[in-house]
Scaffold this active site. Structure first.
Site, PDB file in Angstrom:
ATOM      1  N   GLN A  12       0.797  -1.207   0.186  1.00  0.00           N
ATOM      2  CA  GLN A  12       0.020   0.007  -0.023  1.00  0.00           C
ATOM      3  C   GLN A  12       0.873   1.166  -0.032  1.00  0.00           C
ATOM      4  OE1 GLN A  12      -2.073   1.033   3.663  1.00  0.00           O
ATOM      5  NE2 GLN A  12      -3.501   2.427   2.679  1.00  0.00           N
ATOM      6  N   ILE A  35       8.894  -9.213  -3.058  1.00  0.00           N
ATOM      7  CA  ILE A  35       9.068 -10.627  -3.358  1.00  0.00           C
ATOM      8  C   ILE A  35       8.786 -11.289  -4.629  1.00  0.00           C
ATOM      9  CG2 ILE A  35       6.793 -11.495  -2.347  1.00  0.00           C
ATOM     10  CD1 ILE A  35       8.875 -13.244  -0.598  1.00  0.00           C
ATOM     11  N   ARG A  36       7.872 -10.727  -5.328  1.00  0.00           N
ATOM     12  CA  ARG A  36       7.551 -10.613  -6.879  1.00  0.00           C
ATOM     13  C   ARG A  36       6.903  -9.567  -7.169  1.00  0.00           C
ATOM     14  NH1 ARG A  36       3.646 -13.275  -3.705  1.00  0.00           N
ATOM     15  NH2 ARG A  36       5.128 -15.250  -3.293  1.00  0.00           N
ATOM     16  N   TYR A 140       1.877  -7.423  16.194  1.00  0.00           N
ATOM     17  CA  TYR A 140       2.174  -6.255  15.349  1.00  0.00           C
ATOM     18  C   TYR A 140       2.911  -5.114  16.347  1.00  0.00           C
ATOM     19  CZ  TYR A 140       1.338  -2.357  11.997  1.00  0.00           C
ATOM     20  OH  TYR A 140       1.661  -1.310  11.093  1.00  0.00           O
ATOM     21  N   ILE A 170      -3.174   4.377   7.119  1.00  0.00           N
ATOM     22  CA  ILE A 170      -3.119   5.186   5.972  1.00  0.00           C
ATOM     23  C   ILE A 170      -4.132   5.018   4.947  1.00  0.00           C
ATOM     24  CG2 ILE A 170      -1.649   5.749   4.094  1.00  0.00           C
ATOM     25  CD1 ILE A 170      -0.068   6.386   6.577  1.00  0.00           C
TER      26      ILE A 170
HETATM   27  N1  SER Z   1      -2.419   0.013   9.431  1.00  0.00           N
HETATM   28  C1  SER Z   1      -1.996  -0.528  10.475  1.00  0.00           C
HETATM   29  C2  SER Z   1      -3.103  -1.645  10.989  1.00  0.00           C
HETATM   30  O1  SER Z   1      -4.039  -1.540  11.050  1.00  0.00           O
HETATM   31  C3  SER Z   1      -1.669   0.125  11.723  1.00  0.00           C
HETATM   32  O2  SER Z   1      -0.437   0.657  11.659  1.00  0.00           O
HETATM   33  O3  SER Z   1      -2.450  -2.779  11.384  1.00  0.00           O
END
Ligand code: SER
Length: 318
Positions: A12, A35-36, A140, A170
């Site tokens: 993205q 990666i591709r 994450y 974003i």
């Molecule tokens: N856009 C990300 C997510 O939702 C947050 O940094 O995982």
């Protein structure tokens, strides 16, 4: 920045960052890696196939193209990360460690995004300060906090020019995000244009910080070009431009498309993740240390998103 490598160039952010950097620094000076090959990667400049978990190949590419700056955008996002936490750790941390090691070998500057996901339920929720409690409850987020610490460590220990921002969700119209908790704020525009309806996975009233892609791209370039003597912080800066909850983005769309309808089917995994994140960040340090100043808000972004996606829909591209 003279010779730039963008890893994750099909994603993205990567797809738009590659084109943005090529306009500024010249097509041949920005090497896209993923990666591709996929259709999101602009063919205006060099492309290399790269699995970033292969450190030797990364080193070879950095050497071959005489790279001085690496944008490492490789990551599994928050919701996908909860489905497979060990894979998220392996990819997110593997990509960063290899980037930092190769950067140390070839003295490259490094940008790796952090995220609002680096914060957790014990973080102050509103106007979250730059320096505060960071105890995320997602894999994450664990990767993002670790990444911030590692990048600062490589700066202190090896004098590597590492810099980073904590991105909010974003919102963009070129390449779809995938597996994130904030993805709904992109999907809603596509569904509004395609069907006039949207089923929202995030509950009403759940605020999260968001940003329109052009501001995110400016942040990357501005921070990497900033005078290092002004940087008190490095990894990573809070940046913010808008904070909203689903009803607010739906209302902005309805204002322009009166027939638009939104219903809810809350995804409990995304709900729990969103609940653990801040409502809005305080970005004073980014403003003071390198002049961060976003240009877009919910209204102007909605105008632009509906215009661009509407055009794509008419042309049969979506
Ligand atoms: N856009 C990300 C997510 O939702 C947050 O940094 O995982």
């Amino acid at each position: 920045m003279k010779k730039i490598l963008v890893v994750g160039a099909g994603g993205q952010i990567g797809s738009e960052l590659t084109s943005h950097l090529r306009k500024m620094y010249g097509d041949s000076n920005v090497v896209a890696a993923d990666i591709r090959r996929n259709t999101n990667i602009s063919s205006d400049g060099p492309f290399v196939e790269l699995d970033i978990l292969e450190a030797q190949r990364l080193a070879y590419i950095v050497h071959k193209y005489d790279i001085d700056t690496i944008f490492n955008l490789v990551a599994l996002l928050s919701a996908t990360g909860e489905k497979n936490p060990s894979l998220a750790w392996k990819i997110n941390m593997g990509a960063l460690m290899n980037t930092l090691e190769v950067a140390t070998l070839y003295q490259c500057a490094v940008f790796t995004p952090s995220s609002i996901g680096a914060f957790g339920p014990t973080t102050p929720k509103d106007k979250t300060p730059q320096d505060t409690i960071m105890r995320p409850t997602t894999m994450y987020g664990v990767c993002k906090v670790t990444g911030e610490l590692l990048a600062d460590y490589y700066h202190q220990r090896y004098n590597i020019d590492t810099r980073s921002v904590r991105f909010p969700g974003i919102i963009s119209n070129v390449t779809l995000p995938g597996g994130g908790t904030t993805d709904y704020a992109v999907e809603i525009y596509y569904e509004a244009v395609k069907s006039g309806k949207f089923v929202c996975p995030i509950p009403s009233g759940m605020y999260m910080d968001m940003m329109y892609m052009p501001d995110a791209l400016d942040a990357c370039v501005q921070l990497m070009e900033a005078d290092p003597s002004k940087l008190v912080h490095r990894n990573s800066f809070n940046i913010a431009s808008m904070s909203f909850e689903p009803e607010m983005i739906a209302a902005a769309i309805k204002k322009r498309m009166p027939g638009f309808e939104m219903t809810y089917e809350v995804d409990p995994v995304k709900e729990a993740i969103a609940e653990s994140w801040p409502n809005s960040l305080d970005d004073t340090c980014a403003r003071e240390e390198w002049g961060w100043c976003p240009k877009w808000n919910l209204e102007t972004m909605t105008d632009d998103m509906l215009k661009v996606i509407g055009r794509k829909h008419k042309e049969g591209l979506i």
